[in-house]
Scaffold this active site. Structure first.
Site, short mmCIF file in Angstrom:
data_model
loop_
_atom_site.label_atom_id
_atom_site.label_comp_id
_atom_site.label_asym_id
_atom_site.label_seq_id
_atom_site.Cartn_x
_atom_site.Cartn_y
_atom_site.Cartn_z
CG HIS A 12 -66.17 5.31 -25.93
ND1 HIS A 12 -65.58 5.00 -26.84
CD2 HIS A 12 -67.52 5.79 -25.83
CE1 HIS A 12 -66.93 4.85 -27.78
NE2 HIS A 12 -67.76 4.52 -27.00
CG HIS A 59 -68.29 7.53 -31.51
ND1 HIS A 59 -67.15 7.64 -30.40
CD2 HIS A 59 -69.41 6.93 -31.17
CE1 HIS A 59 -67.41 6.77 -30.12
NE2 HIS A 59 -68.14 6.09 -30.06
CG HIS A 193 -73.21 0.43 -25.63
ND1 HIS A 193 -72.12 -0.31 -26.24
CD2 HIS A 193 -73.32 1.59 -26.55
CE1 HIS A 193 -71.08 1.07 -26.91
NE2 HIS A 193 -72.08 1.72 -26.84
CD GLU A 240 -68.25 1.63 -28.94
OE1 GLU A 240 -68.74 2.73 -29.73
OE2 GLU A 240 -68.07 2.11 -27.45
C1 DHB Z 1 -73.62 5.84 -26.66
C2 DHB Z 1 -72.15 4.78 -26.27
C3 DHB Z 1 -72.07 4.89 -27.11
O1 DHB Z 1 -70.77 4.40 -26.97
C4 DHB Z 1 -72.02 6.05 -27.86
O2 DHB Z 1 -70.66 6.07 -28.59
C5 DHB Z 1 -72.79 6.83 -28.49
C6 DHB Z 1 -73.71 6.89 -26.75
C7 DHB Z 1 -74.68 5.60 -25.51
O3 DHB Z 1 -75.14 4.61 -24.98
O4 DHB Z 1 -76.10 6.33 -25.21
FE FE Z 2 -69.57 4.65 -28.59
#
Ligand code: DHB
Ligand code: FE
Length: 284
Positions: A12, A59, A193, A240
Site C-alpha cells: 500500500h 497510519h 520494509h 503489516e
Molecule cells: C512507506 C511504506 C508504508 O507502508 C507506509 O505506510 C509509509 C511509507 C514507504 O515505503 O515510504
Molecule cells: Fe504502511
C-alpha cells in the site's frame, strides 16, 4: 447466501498513490511497478464483486495514539479519504455497506473476536492505494467497501495465528449473510520494509518470496511464524504482512474446500522504501 469469491493481496506504499495522483505512472522508476497491475485492473473489471472487505492498517490518520483498536470494522455508509504526510488523495469517497458490516460484526463478535465498531472514520493510503492499484482512476469506486483496520503500528500487535483464525470467522460471517452477494476479501500492507532506525531501507526479497509461496500453499504453517521473525527478516514495518493472513484465512480451502486458483503473482523492488508484492487467488 453471500460468498467469498476471491482474495487479493497487495502492498500500500503512499508514494504509489502520489505517483498516480501526479501522473507519474509511465516514468521509468514507476512503469515496471504499474505494469504488474495491468492484469489486475482487467481482472477487477471482469470480476467486479458486490462488496470488498478490505483489511488494512491505519497510519495515525483515523486512530492516533490516544486510542488503538486491535481490530476495527467500519459500519458507516461512507468514508472520506485522508492521509498523513501527502494529505488527502484526490480519489472518490468510499461507499460502505452498513448492512453486511453490521452482520459481520454481530457474527464475528459472537465467534469470540472482540471487534471495535466504527461508525465514523476517515481512510488513509492503507485503504485507498490498494483500491487505486486494482481499480485505476474511476469517477467512483466500482462497489461498496467495508474497511477493516488492524493495529500493526503500535505494539502489542495481533499474531499471525490470531489473524488467520479471524479470517476463518469472517468467512463464516459472510457466508451466513442472507443475500446473494459476491464478496472479495483483500489483505494489504507489506512487504518487507523498515522506515526507521539503523536498518531503515531494509528489503528482503528471498523472505518476501518465500512468504508468497507459503501464503499460497501453506497458510496454516505460515500463521505460526512469530512477530520476531517478521521484524528480524522483513523489517519493523514488514509486520503489516500479518494482515494478509486474515484474507487467506477466509478462503474456502481453509474450511475444507478446494484449493484456490492463483490468477496473478507479482513482486517488485523498489517502491519508495518498500518491496511490493501482489497476489490474486480465486475460490473454485
Ligand atoms: C512507506 C511504506 C508504508 O507502508 C507506509 O505506510 C509509509 C511509507 C514507504 O515505503 O515510504
Ligand atoms: Fe504502511
Amino acid at each position: 447466501m453471500a460468498k467469498i469469491t476471491a482474495s487479493v493481496y497487495t502492498s500500500h506504499v503512499p508514494a504509489i498513490g502520489a505517483a498516480i495522483d501526479l501522473g507519474k505512472t509511465t516514468e521509468p522508476y514507476w512503469q515496471p511497478l504499474f505494469k504488474g497491475y495491468e492484469y489486475s485492473k482487467q481482472w477487477m473489471k471482469d470480476n467486479t464483486p458486490d462488496v470488498i472487505f478490505l483489511v488494512y492498517n491505519d497510519h495515525a490518520t483515523a486512530f492516533s495514539l490516544d486510542m488503538i483498536p486491535t481490530f476495527a470494522i467500519g459500519t458507516a455508509a461512507e468514508y472520506q479519504p485522508a492521509d498523513e504526510g501527502w494529505g488527502p488523495r484526490p480519489v472518490p469517497k468510499v461507499i460502505g455497506h452498513p448492512e453486511l458490516a453490521a452482520h459481520i460484526a454481530q457474527s464475528v463478535i459472537q465467534q469470540d473476536f472482540d471487534l471495535t465498531i466504527v461508525n465514523k472514520m476517515d481512510v488513509d493510503h492503507g485503504l485507498t492505494v490498494p483500491l487505486s492499484l486494482m481499480c485505476g482512476e474511476p469517477e467512483a469506486w466500482p462497489c461498496p467497501v467495508i474497511p477493516f483496520a488492524v493495529n500493526v503500528v503500535q505494539y502489542p500487535v495481533p499474531s499471525g495465528r490470531r489473524c488467520f483464525e479471524l479470517g476463518k470467522a469472517i468467512r463464516k460471517a459472510v457466508e451466513s449473510f442472507d443475500k446473494p452477494l459476491k464478496v472479495q476479501i483483500w489483505g494489504t500492507g507489506g512487504m518487507s520494509h523498515q522506515l526507521q532506525g539503523a536498518r531503515a531501507g531494509l528489503i528482503n526479497k528471498e523472505w518476501d518470496n518465500a512468504f508468497l509461496d507459503r501464503l499460497i500453499a501453506d497458510p496454516d504453517g505460515l500463521a505460526s511464524v512469530p512477530h520476531i521473525d517478521y521484524v528480524r527478516e522483513a523489517g519493523s514495518e514488514g509486520i503489516e504482512l500479518v494482515m494478509w493472513l486474515i484474507a487467506r484465512g477466509a478462503m474456502a480451502d481453509v474450511a475444507g474446500g478446494a484449493a484456490p486458483t492463483l490468477k496473478h503473482r507479482f513482486f517488485h523492488v523498489p517502491a519508495s522504501n518498500t518491496a511490493v508484492g501482489h497476489l490474486i487467488l480465486e475460490n473454485n
